[in-house]
Design a protein around this motif. Structure first.
Motif, mmCIF file in Angstrom:
data_model
loop_
_atom_site.group_PDB
_atom_site.id
_atom_site.type_symbol
_atom_site.label_atom_id
_atom_site.label_comp_id
_atom_site.label_asym_id
_atom_site.label_seq_id
_atom_site.Cartn_x
_atom_site.Cartn_y
_atom_site.Cartn_z
ATOM 1 N N GLY A 132 17.775 16.918 74.965
ATOM 2 C CA GLY A 132 17.402 15.514 74.904
ATOM 3 C C GLY A 132 17.848 14.707 76.105
ATOM 4 O O GLY A 132 17.956 13.496 76.035
ATOM 5 N N GLY A 133 18.158 15.341 77.227
ATOM 6 C CA GLY A 133 18.560 14.596 78.413
ATOM 7 C C GLY A 133 19.928 15.002 78.909
ATOM 8 O O GLY A 133 20.506 16.000 78.472
ATOM 9 N N LYS A 134 20.469 14.207 79.825
ATOM 10 C CA LYS A 134 21.740 14.545 80.482
ATOM 11 C C LYS A 134 22.889 14.748 79.507
ATOM 12 O O LYS A 134 23.717 15.631 79.679
ATOM 13 C CB LYS A 134 22.124 13.444 81.476
ATOM 14 C CG LYS A 134 21.299 13.449 82.720
ATOM 15 C CD LYS A 134 21.812 12.406 83.692
ATOM 16 C CE LYS A 134 20.995 12.433 84.956
ATOM 17 N NZ LYS A 134 21.483 11.470 85.933
ATOM 18 N N SER A 135 22.957 13.943 78.466
ATOM 19 C CA SER A 135 24.100 14.027 77.556
ATOM 20 C C SER A 135 23.902 15.058 76.443
ATOM 21 O O SER A 135 24.802 15.291 75.662
ATOM 22 C CB SER A 135 24.381 12.652 76.943
ATOM 23 O OG SER A 135 23.269 12.246 76.173
ATOM 24 N N ASP A 136 22.717 15.676 76.363
ATOM 25 C CA ASP A 136 22.424 16.636 75.294
ATOM 26 C C ASP A 136 22.121 17.999 75.902
ATOM 27 O O ASP A 136 21.035 18.239 76.386
ATOM 28 C CB ASP A 136 21.237 16.159 74.455
ATOM 29 C CG ASP A 136 20.878 17.137 73.337
ATOM 30 O OD1 ASP A 136 21.680 18.041 73.053
ATOM 31 O OD2 ASP A 136 19.795 16.992 72.764
ATOM 32 N N GLY A 137 23.084 18.887 75.870
ATOM 33 C CA GLY A 137 22.892 20.227 76.407
ATOM 34 C C GLY A 137 22.608 21.246 75.324
ATOM 35 O O GLY A 137 22.860 22.435 75.506
ATOM 36 N N GLN A 138 22.126 20.796 74.192
ATOM 37 C CA GLN A 138 21.899 21.679 73.049
ATOM 38 C C GLN A 138 20.414 21.910 72.826
ATOM 39 O O GLN A 138 19.593 21.083 73.193
ATOM 40 C CB GLN A 138 22.506 21.069 71.772
ATOM 41 C CG GLN A 138 23.971 20.696 71.895
ATOM 42 C CD GLN A 138 24.843 21.907 72.140
ATOM 43 O OE1 GLN A 138 24.710 22.915 71.482
ATOM 44 N NE2 GLN A 138 25.729 21.801 73.111
ATOM 45 N N GLY A 139 20.086 23.012 72.171
ATOM 46 C CA GLY A 139 18.705 23.240 71.795
ATOM 47 C C GLY A 139 18.488 24.658 71.301
ATOM 48 O O GLY A 139 19.213 25.575 71.680
ATOM 49 N N ILE A 140 17.496 24.814 70.425
ATOM 50 C CA ILE A 140 17.120 26.141 69.928
ATOM 51 C C ILE A 140 15.602 26.225 69.820
ATOM 52 O O ILE A 140 14.917 25.219 69.666
ATOM 53 C CB ILE A 140 17.764 26.484 68.558
ATOM 54 C CG1 ILE A 140 17.374 25.457 67.497
ATOM 55 C CG2 ILE A 140 19.258 26.655 68.679
ATOM 56 C CD1 ILE A 140 17.811 25.832 66.098
ATOM 57 N N PHE A 141 15.124 27.449 69.917
ATOM 58 C CA PHE A 141 13.717 27.763 69.712
ATOM 59 C C PHE A 141 13.685 28.711 68.530
ATOM 60 O O PHE A 141 14.219 29.817 68.595
ATOM 61 C CB PHE A 141 13.146 28.422 70.971
ATOM 62 C CG PHE A 141 11.679 28.691 70.901
ATOM 63 C CD1 PHE A 141 10.764 27.674 71.136
ATOM 64 C CD2 PHE A 141 11.210 29.952 70.585
ATOM 65 C CE1 PHE A 141 9.393 27.921 71.079
ATOM 66 C CE2 PHE A 141 9.844 30.202 70.530
ATOM 67 C CZ PHE A 141 8.946 29.191 70.774
ATOM 68 N N VAL A 142 13.108 28.269 67.422
ATOM 69 C CA VAL A 142 13.101 29.046 66.177
ATOM 70 C C VAL A 142 11.682 29.533 65.905
ATOM 71 O O VAL A 142 10.735 28.756 65.996
ATOM 72 C CB VAL A 142 13.588 28.186 64.984
ATOM 73 C CG1 VAL A 142 13.497 28.962 63.687
ATOM 74 C CG2 VAL A 142 14.999 27.703 65.220
ATOM 75 N N THR A 143 11.562 30.819 65.562
ATOM 76 C CA THR A 143 10.271 31.372 65.180
ATOM 77 C C THR A 143 10.434 32.115 63.861
ATOM 78 O O THR A 143 11.367 32.900 63.710
ATOM 79 C CB THR A 143 9.736 32.350 66.251
ATOM 80 O OG1 THR A 143 9.697 31.684 67.508
ATOM 81 C CG2 THR A 143 8.337 32.826 65.898
ATOM 82 N N ARG A 144 9.552 31.835 62.923
ATOM 83 C CA ARG A 144 9.554 32.535 61.643
ATOM 84 C C ARG A 144 8.360 33.473 61.599
ATOM 85 O O ARG A 144 7.227 33.054 61.842
ATOM 86 C CB ARG A 144 9.491 31.554 60.486
ATOM 87 C CG ARG A 144 10.790 30.769 60.347
ATOM 88 C CD ARG A 144 11.240 30.718 58.895
ATOM 89 N NE ARG A 144 12.646 30.430 58.801
ATOM 90 C CZ ARG A 144 13.159 29.234 58.642
ATOM 91 N NH1 ARG A 144 12.385 28.187 58.551
ATOM 92 N NH2 ARG A 144 14.463 29.078 58.544
ATOM 93 N N TYR A 145 8.644 34.745 61.323
ATOM 94 C CA TYR A 145 7.620 35.767 61.199
ATOM 95 C C TYR A 145 7.476 36.053 59.711
ATOM 96 O O TYR A 145 8.439 36.472 59.073
ATOM 97 C CB TYR A 145 8.040 37.048 61.938
ATOM 98 C CG TYR A 145 8.319 36.783 63.406
ATOM 99 C CD1 TYR A 145 7.317 36.910 64.350
ATOM 100 C CD2 TYR A 145 9.583 36.378 63.836
ATOM 101 C CE1 TYR A 145 7.560 36.659 65.694
ATOM 102 C CE2 TYR A 145 9.839 36.122 65.162
ATOM 103 C CZ TYR A 145 8.825 36.269 66.090
ATOM 104 O OH TYR A 145 9.074 36.005 67.425
ATOM 105 N N ILE A 146 6.310 35.809 59.165
ATOM 106 C CA ILE A 146 6.080 35.994 57.729
ATOM 107 C C ILE A 146 5.199 37.221 57.544
ATOM 108 O O ILE A 146 4.058 37.266 58.014
ATOM 109 C CB ILE A 146 5.439 34.734 57.109
ATOM 110 C CG1 ILE A 146 6.352 33.532 57.372
ATOM 111 C CG2 ILE A 146 5.189 34.936 55.620
ATOM 112 C CD1 ILE A 146 5.759 32.196 57.055
ATOM 113 N N PHE A 147 5.764 38.216 56.875
ATOM 114 C CA PHE A 147 5.085 39.485 56.629
ATOM 115 C C PHE A 147 4.666 39.559 55.171
ATOM 116 O O PHE A 147 5.290 38.954 54.303
ATOM 117 C CB PHE A 147 6.027 40.662 56.933
ATOM 118 C CG PHE A 147 6.399 40.791 58.376
ATOM 119 C CD1 PHE A 147 5.662 41.602 59.223
ATOM 120 C CD2 PHE A 147 7.493 40.118 58.887
ATOM 121 C CE1 PHE A 147 6.001 41.733 60.559
ATOM 122 C CE2 PHE A 147 7.839 40.237 60.222
ATOM 123 C CZ PHE A 147 7.093 41.044 61.062
#
Length: 147
Positions: free
Chosen positions: A130-145
């Motif tokens: 979210g910018g200079k003060s936010d160094g966090q983040g994730i990329f989530v993928t759900r695989y539904i079988f």
């Protein structure tokens, strides 16, 4: 007469297979987009089943029935955790890491299909920087079988 009986029997057997319920399985990949490679990336596969009804309450004007289960009861303690590489390191985005993660995810999908599962749906979401003060983040993928 015998042909009609045979046809009816074959139709009954075929329709009984069509009426069988399907089973679904969700596997989630979480890939870190934390800068400097400090995040954790994994493929998560629960090894135990939960019945959502045990943790569901009914909220109506007439009836305010609360489920007495605790949040800790919902937790799954038996699961597989496969390590993935982070998208970033100190030098920035690492395309080799993305390719390595793709190879591991392909292996997982191939293993699932070999074991009779069909990849039915894939859904993704990102919580990004979210910018200079936010160094966090994730990329989530759900695989539904399903099978």
């Amino acid at each position: 007469m015998k042909t009609n009986l045979l046809f009816t029997l074959l139709l009954m057997i075929t329709s009984s297979f069509a009426l069988q319920s399907q089973e679904y399985r969700v596997i989630t990949s979480v890939e870190s987009i934390v800068s400097s490679g400090l995040g954790r990336s994994r493929i998560i596969n629960a090894l135990e089943d939960k019945d959502y009804k045990e943790y569901t309450s009914v909220q109506t004007e007439e009836d305010n029935t609360r489920n007495k289960s605790k949040r800790s009861d919902i937790r799954v303690k038996n699961f597989e955790e496969t390590k993935l590489l982070n998208f970033f390191n100190l030098g920035g985005i690492r395309f080799q890491n993305i390719a390595a993660n793709d190879a591991l995810l392909t292996s997982m999908i191939n293993d699932m299909t070999t074991n009779g599962w069909e990849l039915a749906f894939v859904t993704s979401a990102v919580e990004s920087d979210g910018g200079k003060s936010d160094g966090q983040g994730i990329f989530v993928t759900r695989y539904i079988f399903k099978k």
